[in-house]
Design an enzyme around this catalytic site. Structure first.
Site, PDB file in Angstrom:
ATOM      1  N   ASN A   9      -0.246   6.598  15.295  1.00 18.12           N
ATOM      2  CA  ASN A   9       0.291   7.613  14.386  1.00 18.12           C
ATOM      3  C   ASN A   9      -0.764   8.704  14.212  1.00 18.12           C
ATOM      4  OD1 ASN A   9       1.325   9.093  12.276  1.00 18.12           O
ATOM      5  ND2 ASN A   9       1.020   7.497  10.716  1.00 18.12           N
ATOM      6  N   TRP A  10      -0.496   9.835  14.851  1.00 18.87           N
ATOM      7  CA  TRP A  10      -1.491  10.919  14.829  1.00 18.87           C
ATOM      8  C   TRP A  10      -1.491  11.671  13.499  1.00 18.87           C
ATOM      9  CZ3 TRP A  10      -0.978  13.761  20.246  1.00 18.87           C
ATOM     10  CH2 TRP A  10      -1.205  12.831  21.264  1.00 18.87           C
ATOM     11  N   LYS A  11      -0.498  11.441  12.676  1.00 17.64           N
ATOM     12  CA  LYS A  11      -0.336  12.150  11.386  1.00 17.64           C
ATOM     13  C   LYS A  11      -0.396  13.669  11.620  1.00 17.64           C
ATOM     14  CE  LYS A  11      -2.437   8.187   9.227  1.00 17.64           C
ATOM     15  NZ  LYS A  11      -2.947   7.599   8.028  1.00 17.64           N
ATOM     16  N   HIS A  96       6.596   5.444   6.151  1.00 23.49           N
ATOM     17  CA  HIS A  96       5.133   5.367   6.062  1.00 23.49           C
ATOM     18  C   HIS A  96       4.721   5.578   4.607  1.00 23.49           C
ATOM     19  CE1 HIS A  96       0.899   6.297   6.563  1.00 23.49           C
ATOM     20  NE2 HIS A  96       0.975   5.706   7.742  1.00 23.49           N
ATOM     21  N   GLU A  98       2.490   7.202   3.266  1.00 24.33           N
ATOM     22  CA  GLU A  98       2.191   8.594   2.876  1.00 24.33           C
ATOM     23  C   GLU A  98       3.483   9.350   2.576  1.00 24.33           C
ATOM     24  OE1 GLU A  98      -0.273   9.518   6.274  1.00 24.33           O
ATOM     25  OE2 GLU A  98      -1.759   8.096   5.539  1.00 24.33           O
ATOM     26  N   GLU A 168       1.941  -2.382   6.424  1.00 16.30           N
ATOM     27  CA  GLU A 168       0.770  -1.544   6.218  1.00 16.30           C
ATOM     28  C   GLU A 168       0.374  -1.574   4.739  1.00 16.30           C
ATOM     29  OE1 GLU A 168       0.321   1.511   9.593  1.00 16.30           O
ATOM     30  OE2 GLU A 168       1.410   2.446   7.959  1.00 16.30           O
ATOM     31  N   GLY A 174      -6.519   4.150   6.168  1.00 16.50           N
ATOM     32  CA  GLY A 174      -7.505   5.222   6.171  1.00 16.50           C
ATOM     33  C   GLY A 174      -8.689   4.968   5.253  1.00 16.50           C
ATOM     34  N   SER A 214      -6.542   0.583   8.914  1.00 16.68           N
ATOM     35  CA  SER A 214      -7.938   0.547   9.374  1.00 16.68           C
ATOM     36  C   SER A 214      -8.169  -0.428  10.522  1.00 16.68           C
ATOM     37  CB  SER A 214      -8.883   0.247   8.197  1.00 16.68           C
ATOM     38  OG  SER A 214      -8.804   1.285   7.244  1.00 16.68           O
ATOM     39  N   GLY A 235      -3.720   4.494  12.864  1.00 15.46           N
ATOM     40  CA  GLY A 235      -3.871   5.881  12.437  1.00 15.46           C
ATOM     41  C   GLY A 235      -5.109   6.488  13.073  1.00 15.46           C
ATOM     42  N   GLY A 236      -6.196   6.538  12.303  1.00 14.17           N
ATOM     43  CA  GLY A 236      -7.430   7.214  12.729  1.00 14.17           C
ATOM     44  C   GLY A 236      -7.873   6.874  14.151  1.00 14.17           C
TER      45      GLY A 236
HETATM   46  C1  PEP Z   1      -1.472   4.575   9.457  1.00 16.93           C
HETATM   47  O1  PEP Z   1      -1.511   5.702   9.007  1.00 16.93           O
HETATM   48  O2  PEP Z   1      -0.384   4.104   9.818  1.00 16.93           O
HETATM   49  C2  PEP Z   1      -2.719   3.816   9.557  1.00 16.93           C
HETATM   50  C3  PEP Z   1      -2.637   2.533   9.783  1.00 16.93           C
HETATM   51  O3  PEP Z   1      -3.882   4.527   9.398  1.00 16.93           O
HETATM   52  P1  PEP Z   1      -5.375   4.000   9.654  1.00 16.93           P
HETATM   53  O4  PEP Z   1      -5.358   3.209  10.938  1.00 16.93           O
HETATM   54  O5  PEP Z   1      -6.198   5.242   9.769  1.00 16.93           O
HETATM   55  O6  PEP Z   1      -5.746   3.160   8.481  1.00 16.93           O
END
Ligand code: PEP
Length: 251
Positions: A9-11, A96, A98, A168, A174, A214, A235-236
């Site tokens: 997920n590049w957000k 998600h 967010e 999640e 994050g 994470s 994500g990241g």
């Molecule tokens: C996400 O946004 O779905 C996620 C898991 O982010 P991160 O890996 O950065 O915690």
């Protein structure tokens, strides 16, 4: 069918050219190192979908990060599931944290989005997970159960078989704080119990459930080693092709 999946997920990151470069890098590295039994999916911003579709190899899935809860009409700024499908994506992330947190998306909204996605042939990646307060209060399973029951309302077993679930925990997204492998396994197992109650044991066993929060090349192996963890929503670390592929090689 239960699959091993690693989705990125590049957000709201990368300009178009940067996104194309990242997608190219991911594709090249996947050709060399992606295990045969793992499916890779990338979820860039909407604006990138058609261009990235042109350069992605067939084996790598393309996802949008959200879709509208309505089919068409006067909803300025929204992007429908049909538009996403017509841009070449096969998947869409729905729910998600967010989106739930910053855009006030409710379980009822997400239920409509899931139905829109399914009606337009997209495979939803449906996210659930508790926040820190809920975890500390010990109500995390209750929260996730409600998100699933409400989000999946009136979705038949047949339709549900196309959905991928992502657990999640909001406190791990994050933040650099990952759920322990035991916490992830416990919740994934609990999610299967909820799915068994809504649908059937067979459906629960067949569901692909990803962990997100994470996840990185250093912790993926222990997370993915759990019986009920089928991969990750990243994500990241998905913004670095090497890390993303290292995670995908962690089964
Ligand atoms: C996400 O946004 O779905 C996620 C898991 O982010 P991160 O890996 O950065 O915690």
């Amino acid at each position: 069918m239960r699959r091993k999946i690693v989705a990125g997920n590049w957000k709201m990151n990368t300009l178009l050219q940067e996104g194309l470069t990242l997608a190219e890098e991911v594709s090249k590295k996947a050709e060399k190192s992606l295990p045969e039994n793992v499916t890779l999916i990338v979820a860039p911003p909407f604006t990138h979908l058609p261009e990235i579709k042109k350069i992605l190899p067939q084996g790598i899935g393309l996802a949008a990060q959200n879709c509208a809860s309505e089919s068409s009409g006067a909803f300025t700024g929204e992007v429908s599931a049909a538009m996403i499908a017509s841009a070449g994506a096969g998947y869409v992330i729905i729910g998600h944290s967010e989106r739930r947190q910053y855009f006030n998306e409710t379980d009822a909204d997400l239920n409509k989005k899931l139905k829109e996605a399914l009606a337009n042939g997209l495979t939803p990646i449906f996210c659930c997970g508790e926040n820190l307060h809920e975890r500390e209060k010990g109500i995390h399973t209750e929260v996730v159960r409600e998100q699933l029951e409400r989000g999946l309302a009136d979705i038949s077993g047949d339709e549900f078989s196309k959905i991928i679930v992502a657990y999640e925990p909001v406190w791990a997204i994050g933040t650099g704080k990952t759920a322990t492998p035991e916490q992830a396994q416990d919740m994934h197992n609990f999610i299967r119990t909820v799915l068994k109650n809504i649908y059937s044991s067979e459906t629960a066993d067949d569901t692909t459930i990803l962990y997100g929060g994470s996840c990185n090349p250093g912790n993926a192996r222990k997370l993915f080693a759990n019986a009920d963890v089928d991969g990750g929503l990243i994500g990241g670390a998905s913004l670095k092709a090497d890390d993303f592929l290292a995670i995908a090689g962690s089964f």
